[in-house]
Design an enzyme around this catalytic site. Structure first.
Site, PDB file in Angstrom:
ATOM      1  N   LYS A 205       0.863  -1.175   0.000  1.00 45.62           N
ATOM      2  CA  LYS A 205       0.000   0.000   0.000  1.00 45.62           C
ATOM      3  C   LYS A 205       0.903   1.231   0.000  1.00 45.62           C
ATOM      4  O   LYS A 205       1.434   1.630   1.027  1.00 45.62           O
ATOM      5  CB  LYS A 205      -0.913  -0.012   1.230  1.00 45.62           C
ATOM      6  CG  LYS A 205      -1.571   1.321   1.587  1.00 45.62           C
ATOM      7  CD  LYS A 205      -2.471   1.876   0.508  1.00 45.62           C
ATOM      8  CE  LYS A 205      -3.176   3.149   0.999  1.00 45.62           C
ATOM      9  NZ  LYS A 205      -2.254   4.322   1.082  1.00 45.62           N
ATOM     10  N   GLU A 283       8.997   1.205  11.378  1.00 43.54           N
ATOM     11  CA  GLU A 283      10.038   2.224  11.277  1.00 43.54           C
ATOM     12  C   GLU A 283       9.318   3.553  11.360  1.00 43.54           C
ATOM     13  O   GLU A 283       8.675   3.987  10.400  1.00 43.54           O
ATOM     14  CB  GLU A 283      10.816   2.060   9.971  1.00 43.54           C
ATOM     15  CG  GLU A 283      12.127   2.809   9.945  1.00 43.54           C
ATOM     16  CD  GLU A 283      11.972   4.210   9.401  1.00 43.54           C
ATOM     17  OE1 GLU A 283      11.964   5.155  10.233  1.00 43.54           O
ATOM     18  OE2 GLU A 283      11.854   4.377   8.191  1.00 43.54           O
ATOM     19  N   CYS A 317      12.900  10.738   7.933  1.00 42.52           N
ATOM     20  CA  CYS A 317      12.756  10.342   9.336  1.00 42.52           C
ATOM     21  C   CYS A 317      14.064  10.429  10.102  1.00 42.52           C
ATOM     22  O   CYS A 317      14.058  10.512  11.329  1.00 42.52           O
ATOM     23  CB  CYS A 317      12.172   8.932   9.435  1.00 42.52           C
ATOM     24  SG  CYS A 317      13.110   7.701   8.509  1.00 42.52           S
ATOM     25  N   GLU A 415       9.112  16.407  15.889  1.00 42.93           N
ATOM     26  CA  GLU A 415       9.787  16.209  14.614  1.00 42.93           C
ATOM     27  C   GLU A 415       9.240  17.239  13.632  1.00 42.93           C
ATOM     28  O   GLU A 415       8.036  17.298  13.386  1.00 42.93           O
ATOM     29  CB  GLU A 415       9.545  14.791  14.107  1.00 42.93           C
ATOM     30  CG  GLU A 415      10.261  14.459  12.820  1.00 42.93           C
ATOM     31  CD  GLU A 415      10.017  13.028  12.383  1.00 42.93           C
ATOM     32  OE1 GLU A 415      10.905  12.454  11.727  1.00 42.93           O
ATOM     33  OE2 GLU A 415       8.941  12.477  12.699  1.00 42.93           O
TER      34      GLU A 415
END
Length: 513
Positions: A205, A283, A317, A415
């Protein structure tokens, strides 16, 4: 700069071809493997509902094309196809799987420039950066093509003479792979390469912002001879994504899930997988510290800061999120970083001199703008940038450097995922390590120092899964990628990446005497 590969009939709409040709100013006859259908059981298919959704170029806002907006019924068909393909795929030899992966790799290498153009078209990256992603992504298929034959078991020393004991590793079954928009090629190959090498089949996906790269990879996988049902791609828009994701977690035909994305979504998927005790690889988000000690080579540290912070416009990330600079070099570092930042060139990634593209969508622009506003309202100093670059496009944001950071600012706590560097002054090593670790995230961390004893000491103290010492770019197919704390579970890449897709079976042979 030709763009050629076999085009499957009745797959590409004239509208899709026209829009892409316009974006790259290319002749239609040279355009290739852009598919506006999903890929299930070796066929290019529409959603059963007939619904589609639009995919936009983030640099221009122009329509690239549309793809199927698939729902629960569609994903169940894809899961069934992968489940049906699993017995035959898992039963062929590791050598045979490796050969097919090698053929897939060779095709991706042959067409690397074309794939990179699709990445730039839908993700907005500068073309040079997209080429780097494709080379990086291809390296995982190269790596796992070889690792397929190195999935070793063990012969144990039995405590009883009449018994022999062995451990073997077998593929877990169908793997659901949910991938993000920031690395639309590499996040698929990093997961699928390992899964296929282990003998698993896949349902992928991709993110709704970047489906065309995934579909292009399927075209090449089919050309490589990977059998139908082994790789499947379902596309869906945001409203259908929760339903599709839930089914990928809870279907009894799915053995495991590998997800790259936000910590918040990862927690939800983790909960949904619990109902079936699925194998889970996550992750998730980071909040990477980037520490520069007084002993560091400042020029090298600035080089590393630019590479780590501004790759993909800060949308990675492992991007440096908090720059912790020791007081003896703080002013000098900030000045040198500013000089480099003001020379970054924003624009459409197809332009050769551009090295900063757009943010992926308007929601991301709003988030970055809100984080900067919060910091300024609470007393931060804007050294450079600090605003949208609307003269270039609606989704561009100026590379921004902030100082005078306080602990209650969002840029300190969250973040950022954008082109915003925040510099925080510290005095001692212990203070830097404490600030570095004062977060629930623990993906990557970086520091620069020429003190050998400090290097080893700080690397061990940082609460992250990956550490860059005097280096801002650390990812590699040979290395184990992953985090600790709320940054995830498991590892991708290296020989550890295979472990996410196999289980250990103990076999005891009795009455041998």
């Amino acid at each position: 700069m030709s763009l050629y590969i076999r085009v499957l009939p009745l797959v590409q709409s004239d509208k899709l071809l026209r829009m892409t040709a316009k974006a790259f100013k290319m002749d239609l006859k040279n355009l290739s493997f852009l598919h506006n259908k999903a890929y299930v059981n070796g066929e290019w298919v529409s959603a059963k509902s007939g619904k589609t959704f639009n995919v936009l170029n983030p640099a221009t806002g122009e329509l690239i094309g549309d793809v199927p907006d698939m729902d629960l019924q569609d994903v169940q068909v894809a899961i069934k196809a992968a489940h049906d393909a699993f017995p035959s795929w898992s039963s062929i030899t590791a050598k045979e799987r490796g050969i097919l992966l090698r053929k897939w790799y060779d095709l991706m290498e042959k067409n690397a420039e074309e794939i990179a153009k699709i990445v730039t078209l839908e993700a907005g990256k500068p073309l040079a950066e997209s080429k780097g992603e494709v080379a990086y992504g291809n390296s995982f298929v190269d790596w796992f093509a070889e690792e397929a034959r190195r999935i070793h078991g063990e012969v144990l020393q039995s405590p009883i003479k009449s018994k022999e004991m062995v451990l073997i590793k077998q593929p877990i079954g169908v793997a659901a792979l949910i991938t993000p928009w920031n690395f639309p090629q590499a996040m698929i190959t990093r997961k699928a390469g390992a899964a296929l090498a282990a003998g698993c089949t896949c349902v992928i996906k991709p993110a709704e912002d970047t489906p065309f790269t995934a579909l292009a990879l399927c075209d090449l996988a089919a050309q490589a001879g990977i059998p139908k049902g082994v790789i499947n791609v379902v596309t869906s828009d945001r409203p259908n994504a929760p339903t599709v994701g839930k089914e990928l977690c809870e279907s009894p035909l799915i053995a495991g899930l590998s997800f790259t994305g936000s910590t918040e979504v990862g927690k939800l998927l983790y909960q949904q997988c619990a109902s079936g005790i699925k194998r889970v690889g996550l992750e998730l988000g980071g909040n990477a510290p980037f520490i520069v000690f007084n002993s560091a080579d400042i020029d090298k540290a600035v080089d590393g800061a630019i590479a780590s912070k501004f790759r993909n416009c800060g949308q990675t990330c492992v991007s440096a999120n908090r720059f912790l600079i020791q007081d003896g070099i703080f002013d000098k570092f900030v000045e040198k970083l500013k000089e480099r930042m003001i020379n970054l060139k924003l624009g459409n990634g197809i332009q050769s001199d551009v090295n900063q593209g757009p943010l992926i969508n308007k929601a991301q622009v709003n988030k970055v703008e809100g984080i900067v506003k919060d910091a300024v309202d609470k007393g931060a100093t804007v050294v450079c940038g600090g605003q949208r670059a609307t003269e270039i496009g609606e989704q561009f944001y100026q590379p921004t450097l902030l100082t005078n950071i306080k602990t209650d600012m969002l840029c300190y706590l969250e973040e950022i995922f954008g082109p915003v560097a925040v510099c925080i002054k510290f005095s001692s090593e212990d203070e830097a390590v404490t600030i570095s670790n004062c977060t629930k995230r623990g993906l990557a961390g970086y520091f620069y120092s020429n003190d050998v004893t400090q290097v080893w000491r700080v690397a061990k103290k940082m609460e992250v899964g990956m550490v860059g010492v005097n280096e801002g770019i650390i990812s590699s197919a040979e290395a184990a990628f992953g985090g600790i704390k709320e940054s995830g579970i498991g590892r991708e890449g290296s020989h550890h990446g295979i472990e996410e897709f196999v289980y250990v079976k103990y076999i005891c042979f009795g009455n041998l005497q």
